[in-house]
Design an enzyme around this catalytic site. Sequence first.
Site, short mmCIF file in Angstrom:
data_model
loop_
_atom_site.label_atom_id
_atom_site.label_comp_id
_atom_site.label_asym_id
_atom_site.label_seq_id
_atom_site.Cartn_x
_atom_site.Cartn_y
_atom_site.Cartn_z
N HIS A 228 -14.02 3.29 13.46
CA HIS A 228 -13.66 2.81 12.27
C HIS A 228 -13.79 1.35 12.16
O HIS A 228 -13.62 0.79 13.34
CB HIS A 228 -12.32 3.15 11.89
CG HIS A 228 -11.14 2.92 12.97
ND1 HIS A 228 -11.06 3.62 14.06
CD2 HIS A 228 -10.59 1.74 13.32
CE1 HIS A 228 -10.29 3.38 14.94
NE2 HIS A 228 -9.64 2.20 14.40
N ARG B 199 -6.96 2.51 2.81
CA ARG B 199 -5.77 1.49 3.39
C ARG B 199 -5.25 1.58 4.58
O ARG B 199 -4.80 2.92 4.66
CB ARG B 199 -4.90 1.19 2.31
CG ARG B 199 -5.43 0.35 1.03
CD ARG B 199 -4.18 -0.08 -0.06
NE ARG B 199 -5.11 -0.30 -1.23
CZ ARG B 199 -5.71 -1.40 -1.39
NH1 ARG B 199 -5.99 -2.40 -0.78
NH2 ARG B 199 -6.41 -1.36 -2.60
N ASP B 200 -5.14 0.78 5.49
CA ASP B 200 -4.57 0.81 6.73
C ASP B 200 -3.04 1.06 6.36
O ASP B 200 -2.59 0.53 5.50
CB ASP B 200 -4.84 -0.37 7.59
CG ASP B 200 -4.45 0.02 9.03
OD1 ASP B 200 -5.31 -0.02 9.96
OD2 ASP B 200 -3.06 0.55 9.15
N ILE B 201 -2.36 2.06 7.09
CA ILE B 201 -0.99 2.46 6.88
C ILE B 201 -0.20 1.31 7.35
O ILE B 201 1.06 1.26 6.96
CB ILE B 201 -0.66 3.96 7.53
CG1 ILE B 201 0.39 4.57 7.06
CG2 ILE B 201 -0.49 3.69 9.00
CD1 ILE B 201 0.57 5.87 7.33
N HIS C 41 -12.34 -1.99 10.65
CA HIS C 41 -11.25 -2.64 10.09
C HIS C 41 -11.86 -3.75 9.07
O HIS C 41 -12.59 -4.94 9.69
CB HIS C 41 -10.33 -3.39 10.66
CG HIS C 41 -9.62 -2.48 11.90
ND1 HIS C 41 -8.27 -2.14 11.77
CD2 HIS C 41 -10.09 -1.82 12.96
CE1 HIS C 41 -7.83 -1.35 12.62
NE2 HIS C 41 -8.95 -1.18 13.60
P1 5GP Z 1 -7.45 0.87 16.21
O1 5GP Z 1 -6.15 0.46 16.69
O2 5GP Z 1 -7.98 2.36 16.48
O3 5GP Z 1 -8.50 0.25 16.01
O4 5GP Z 1 -7.05 1.30 14.66
C1 5GP Z 1 -6.38 2.31 13.95
C2 5GP Z 1 -5.96 1.92 12.68
O5 5GP Z 1 -5.33 3.19 12.07
C3 5GP Z 1 -4.43 1.29 12.98
O6 5GP Z 1 -4.70 0.17 12.38
C4 5GP Z 1 -3.26 2.02 12.13
O7 5GP Z 1 -2.33 1.42 11.45
C5 5GP Z 1 -4.29 2.83 11.40
N1 5GP Z 1 -3.76 4.17 10.99
C6 5GP Z 1 -3.36 5.05 12.01
N2 5GP Z 1 -2.54 6.28 11.58
C7 5GP Z 1 -3.07 6.16 10.17
C8 5GP Z 1 -2.81 6.97 9.21
O8 5GP Z 1 -2.16 8.08 9.24
N3 5GP Z 1 -3.25 6.75 7.72
C9 5GP Z 1 -3.79 5.48 7.65
N4 5GP Z 1 -4.11 4.99 6.39
N5 5GP Z 1 -3.85 4.46 8.70
C10 5GP Z 1 -3.47 4.81 9.90
#
Ligand code: 5GP
Length: 114
Positions: A100, A29-31, A102
């Site tokens: 990653h 799960r996204d944080i 989403h």
């Molecule tokens: P991006 O912006 O790179 O496409 O997405 C990165 C995602 O990683 C963001 O939605 C953010 O909330 C999530 N994220 C960042 N750090 C962590 C973490 O430590 N744990 C989790 N579960 N999600 C994270």
Amino acid sequence: MGDTIFSKIIRREIPADIVHEDEDVLAFRDINGQAPTHILFIPRKPIATLNDLDADDALLIGKLVLAATAYAKAQGFAESGYRCVINCNEDGGQSVYHLHLHLLAGRRLSWPPG
Ligand code: 5GP
């Protein structure tokens, strides 16, 4: 590629709410969830961005997508719908440089994205 927070999650050095794992893919799960369901699907292999995929990764990226669609079907929202997003680099909104996907579901998502 440098170490990222997602590598630490793969190595279980920091906690995450893991919902799926197999030999190639981890999902958690996204944080900072942006929808009732917001899962991140990552390859165990540390690939920084979409731009860093090569032909040898074709099977791996397919497995990543199939893990997400299998999750959607298993959770019962495949028919109502969901969105899969891969952000790339700064203008794409990427903040973690470990590839990653989403998976967002559970509410009506608008288009175009911001
Ligand atoms: P991006 O912006 O790179 O496409 O997405 C990165 C995602 O990683 C963001 O939605 C953010 O909330 C999530 N994220 C960042 N750090 C962590 C973490 O430590 N744990 C989790 N579960 N999600 C994270």
